[in-house]
Scaffold this motif. Structure first.
Motif, PDB file in Angstrom:
ATOM      1  N   UNK A  82      -3.460  -1.263   2.897  1.00 28.11           N
ATOM      2  CA  UNK A  82      -2.706  -0.585   4.158  1.00 28.11           C
ATOM      3  C   UNK A  82      -3.069  -1.207   5.453  1.00 28.11           C
ATOM      4  N   UNK A  83      -4.430  -1.561   5.613  1.00 29.04           N
ATOM      5  CA  UNK A  83      -4.616  -2.239   6.830  1.00 29.04           C
ATOM      6  C   UNK A  83      -5.179  -3.602   6.961  1.00 29.04           C
ATOM      7  N   UNK A  92      -5.446  -2.840  11.844  1.00 33.15           N
ATOM      8  CA  UNK A  92      -3.818  -2.835  12.202  1.00 33.15           C
ATOM      9  C   UNK A  92      -3.295  -2.261  11.033  1.00 33.15           C
ATOM     10  N   UNK A  93      -2.418  -0.981  10.997  1.00 33.59           N
ATOM     11  CA  UNK A  93      -1.849  -0.587   9.963  1.00 33.59           C
ATOM     12  C   UNK A  93      -0.436  -1.366   9.460  1.00 33.59           C
ATOM     13  N   UNK A  94      -0.438  -1.807   8.275  1.00 26.62           N
ATOM     14  CA  UNK A  94       0.694  -2.592   7.853  1.00 26.62           C
ATOM     15  C   UNK A  94       1.809  -1.462   7.110  1.00 26.62           C
ATOM     16  N   UNK A  95       2.628  -1.145   8.145  1.00 28.11           N
ATOM     17  CA  UNK A  95       3.461  -0.223   8.178  1.00 28.11           C
ATOM     18  C   UNK A  95       4.494  -0.283   6.753  1.00 28.11           C
ATOM     19  N   UNK A  96       5.050  -1.511   6.536  1.00 32.61           N
ATOM     20  CA  UNK A  96       5.695  -1.738   5.185  1.00 32.61           C
ATOM     21  C   UNK A  96       4.796  -1.375   3.903  1.00 32.61           C
ATOM     22  N   UNK A  97       3.499  -1.683   3.869  1.00 29.72           N
ATOM     23  CA  UNK A  97       2.519  -1.366   2.680  1.00 29.72           C
ATOM     24  C   UNK A  97       2.577   0.201   2.583  1.00 29.72           C
ATOM     25  N   UNK A  98       2.494   0.819   3.805  1.00 29.43           N
ATOM     26  CA  UNK A  98       2.301   2.209   3.741  1.00 29.43           C
ATOM     27  C   UNK A  98       3.457   2.939   3.013  1.00 29.43           C
TER      28      UNK A  98
END
Length: 165
Positions: free
Chosen positions: A14-15, A48-54
């Motif tokens: 996720x990150x 950094x948050x990978x928003x798509x993966x979250x």
């Protein structure tokens, strides 16, 4: 076992993680925010948050919960009025985004704690994190109030720790 799965599989998925270790000043600031229960999202450099993966993870988990429920209650759901079905769809959508928001905050806190612990092993190898992280945050707060900066900050905190021990 569950914590190990989260730390080794979920958080790296996720990150994005930095290639370089956290600097001392960054560690002190992040530790102080963590001890004070302040939001840490965006406060750890290089994380950094990978928003798509979250979103992908939450969609998979959401469907793993909802599909069995829909199959169990299919007969009841098939007989209800379409207006109730629309209201249920809206409620489940609201629940999804509410749970996603809570999940993102929880994951950011777990990732920040993981990064702080990794940096702690580098900068404070002889001091246990569980025992000293609150004391170090207090020493950092005192140093900031006194105007101690740069390399003097590390010396100030190490001296305070050595006097504490």
């Amino acid at each position: 076992m569950f914590d190990k799965l989260i730390d080794e599989k979920l958080l790296p998925f996720i990150f994005t993680q930095p290639k370089h270790p956290m600097r001392f000043n960054e560690l002190m600031r992040a530790n102080k925010l963590f001890v004070d229960n302040m939001p840490l999202e965006g406060q750890i450099p290089g994380v950094k948050l990978r928003l798509g993966r979250a979103y992908l993870f939450m969609i998979v988990v959401w469907n793993l919960v909802l599909i069995p429920l829909a199959l169990i209650f299919h007969k009841i759901l098939a007989k209800i009025d379409c207006h109730v079905a629309i209201i249920l769809a809206v409620v489940f959508t609201l629940l999804f985004f509410g749970i996603l928001s809570i999940f993102k905050q929880w994951a950011a806190e777990k990732m920040a704690e993981k990064m702080i612990r990794q940096a702690w092993k580098i900068h404070f190898p002889y001091y246990d994190y569980e025992t000293y992280h609150a004391k170090v945050a207090k020493f950092y707060d005192d140093a900031v109030e006194r105007g101690v900066t740069g390399a003097n900050l590390e010396m100030y905190i190490m001296n305070a720790l050595s006097l504490e021990k």
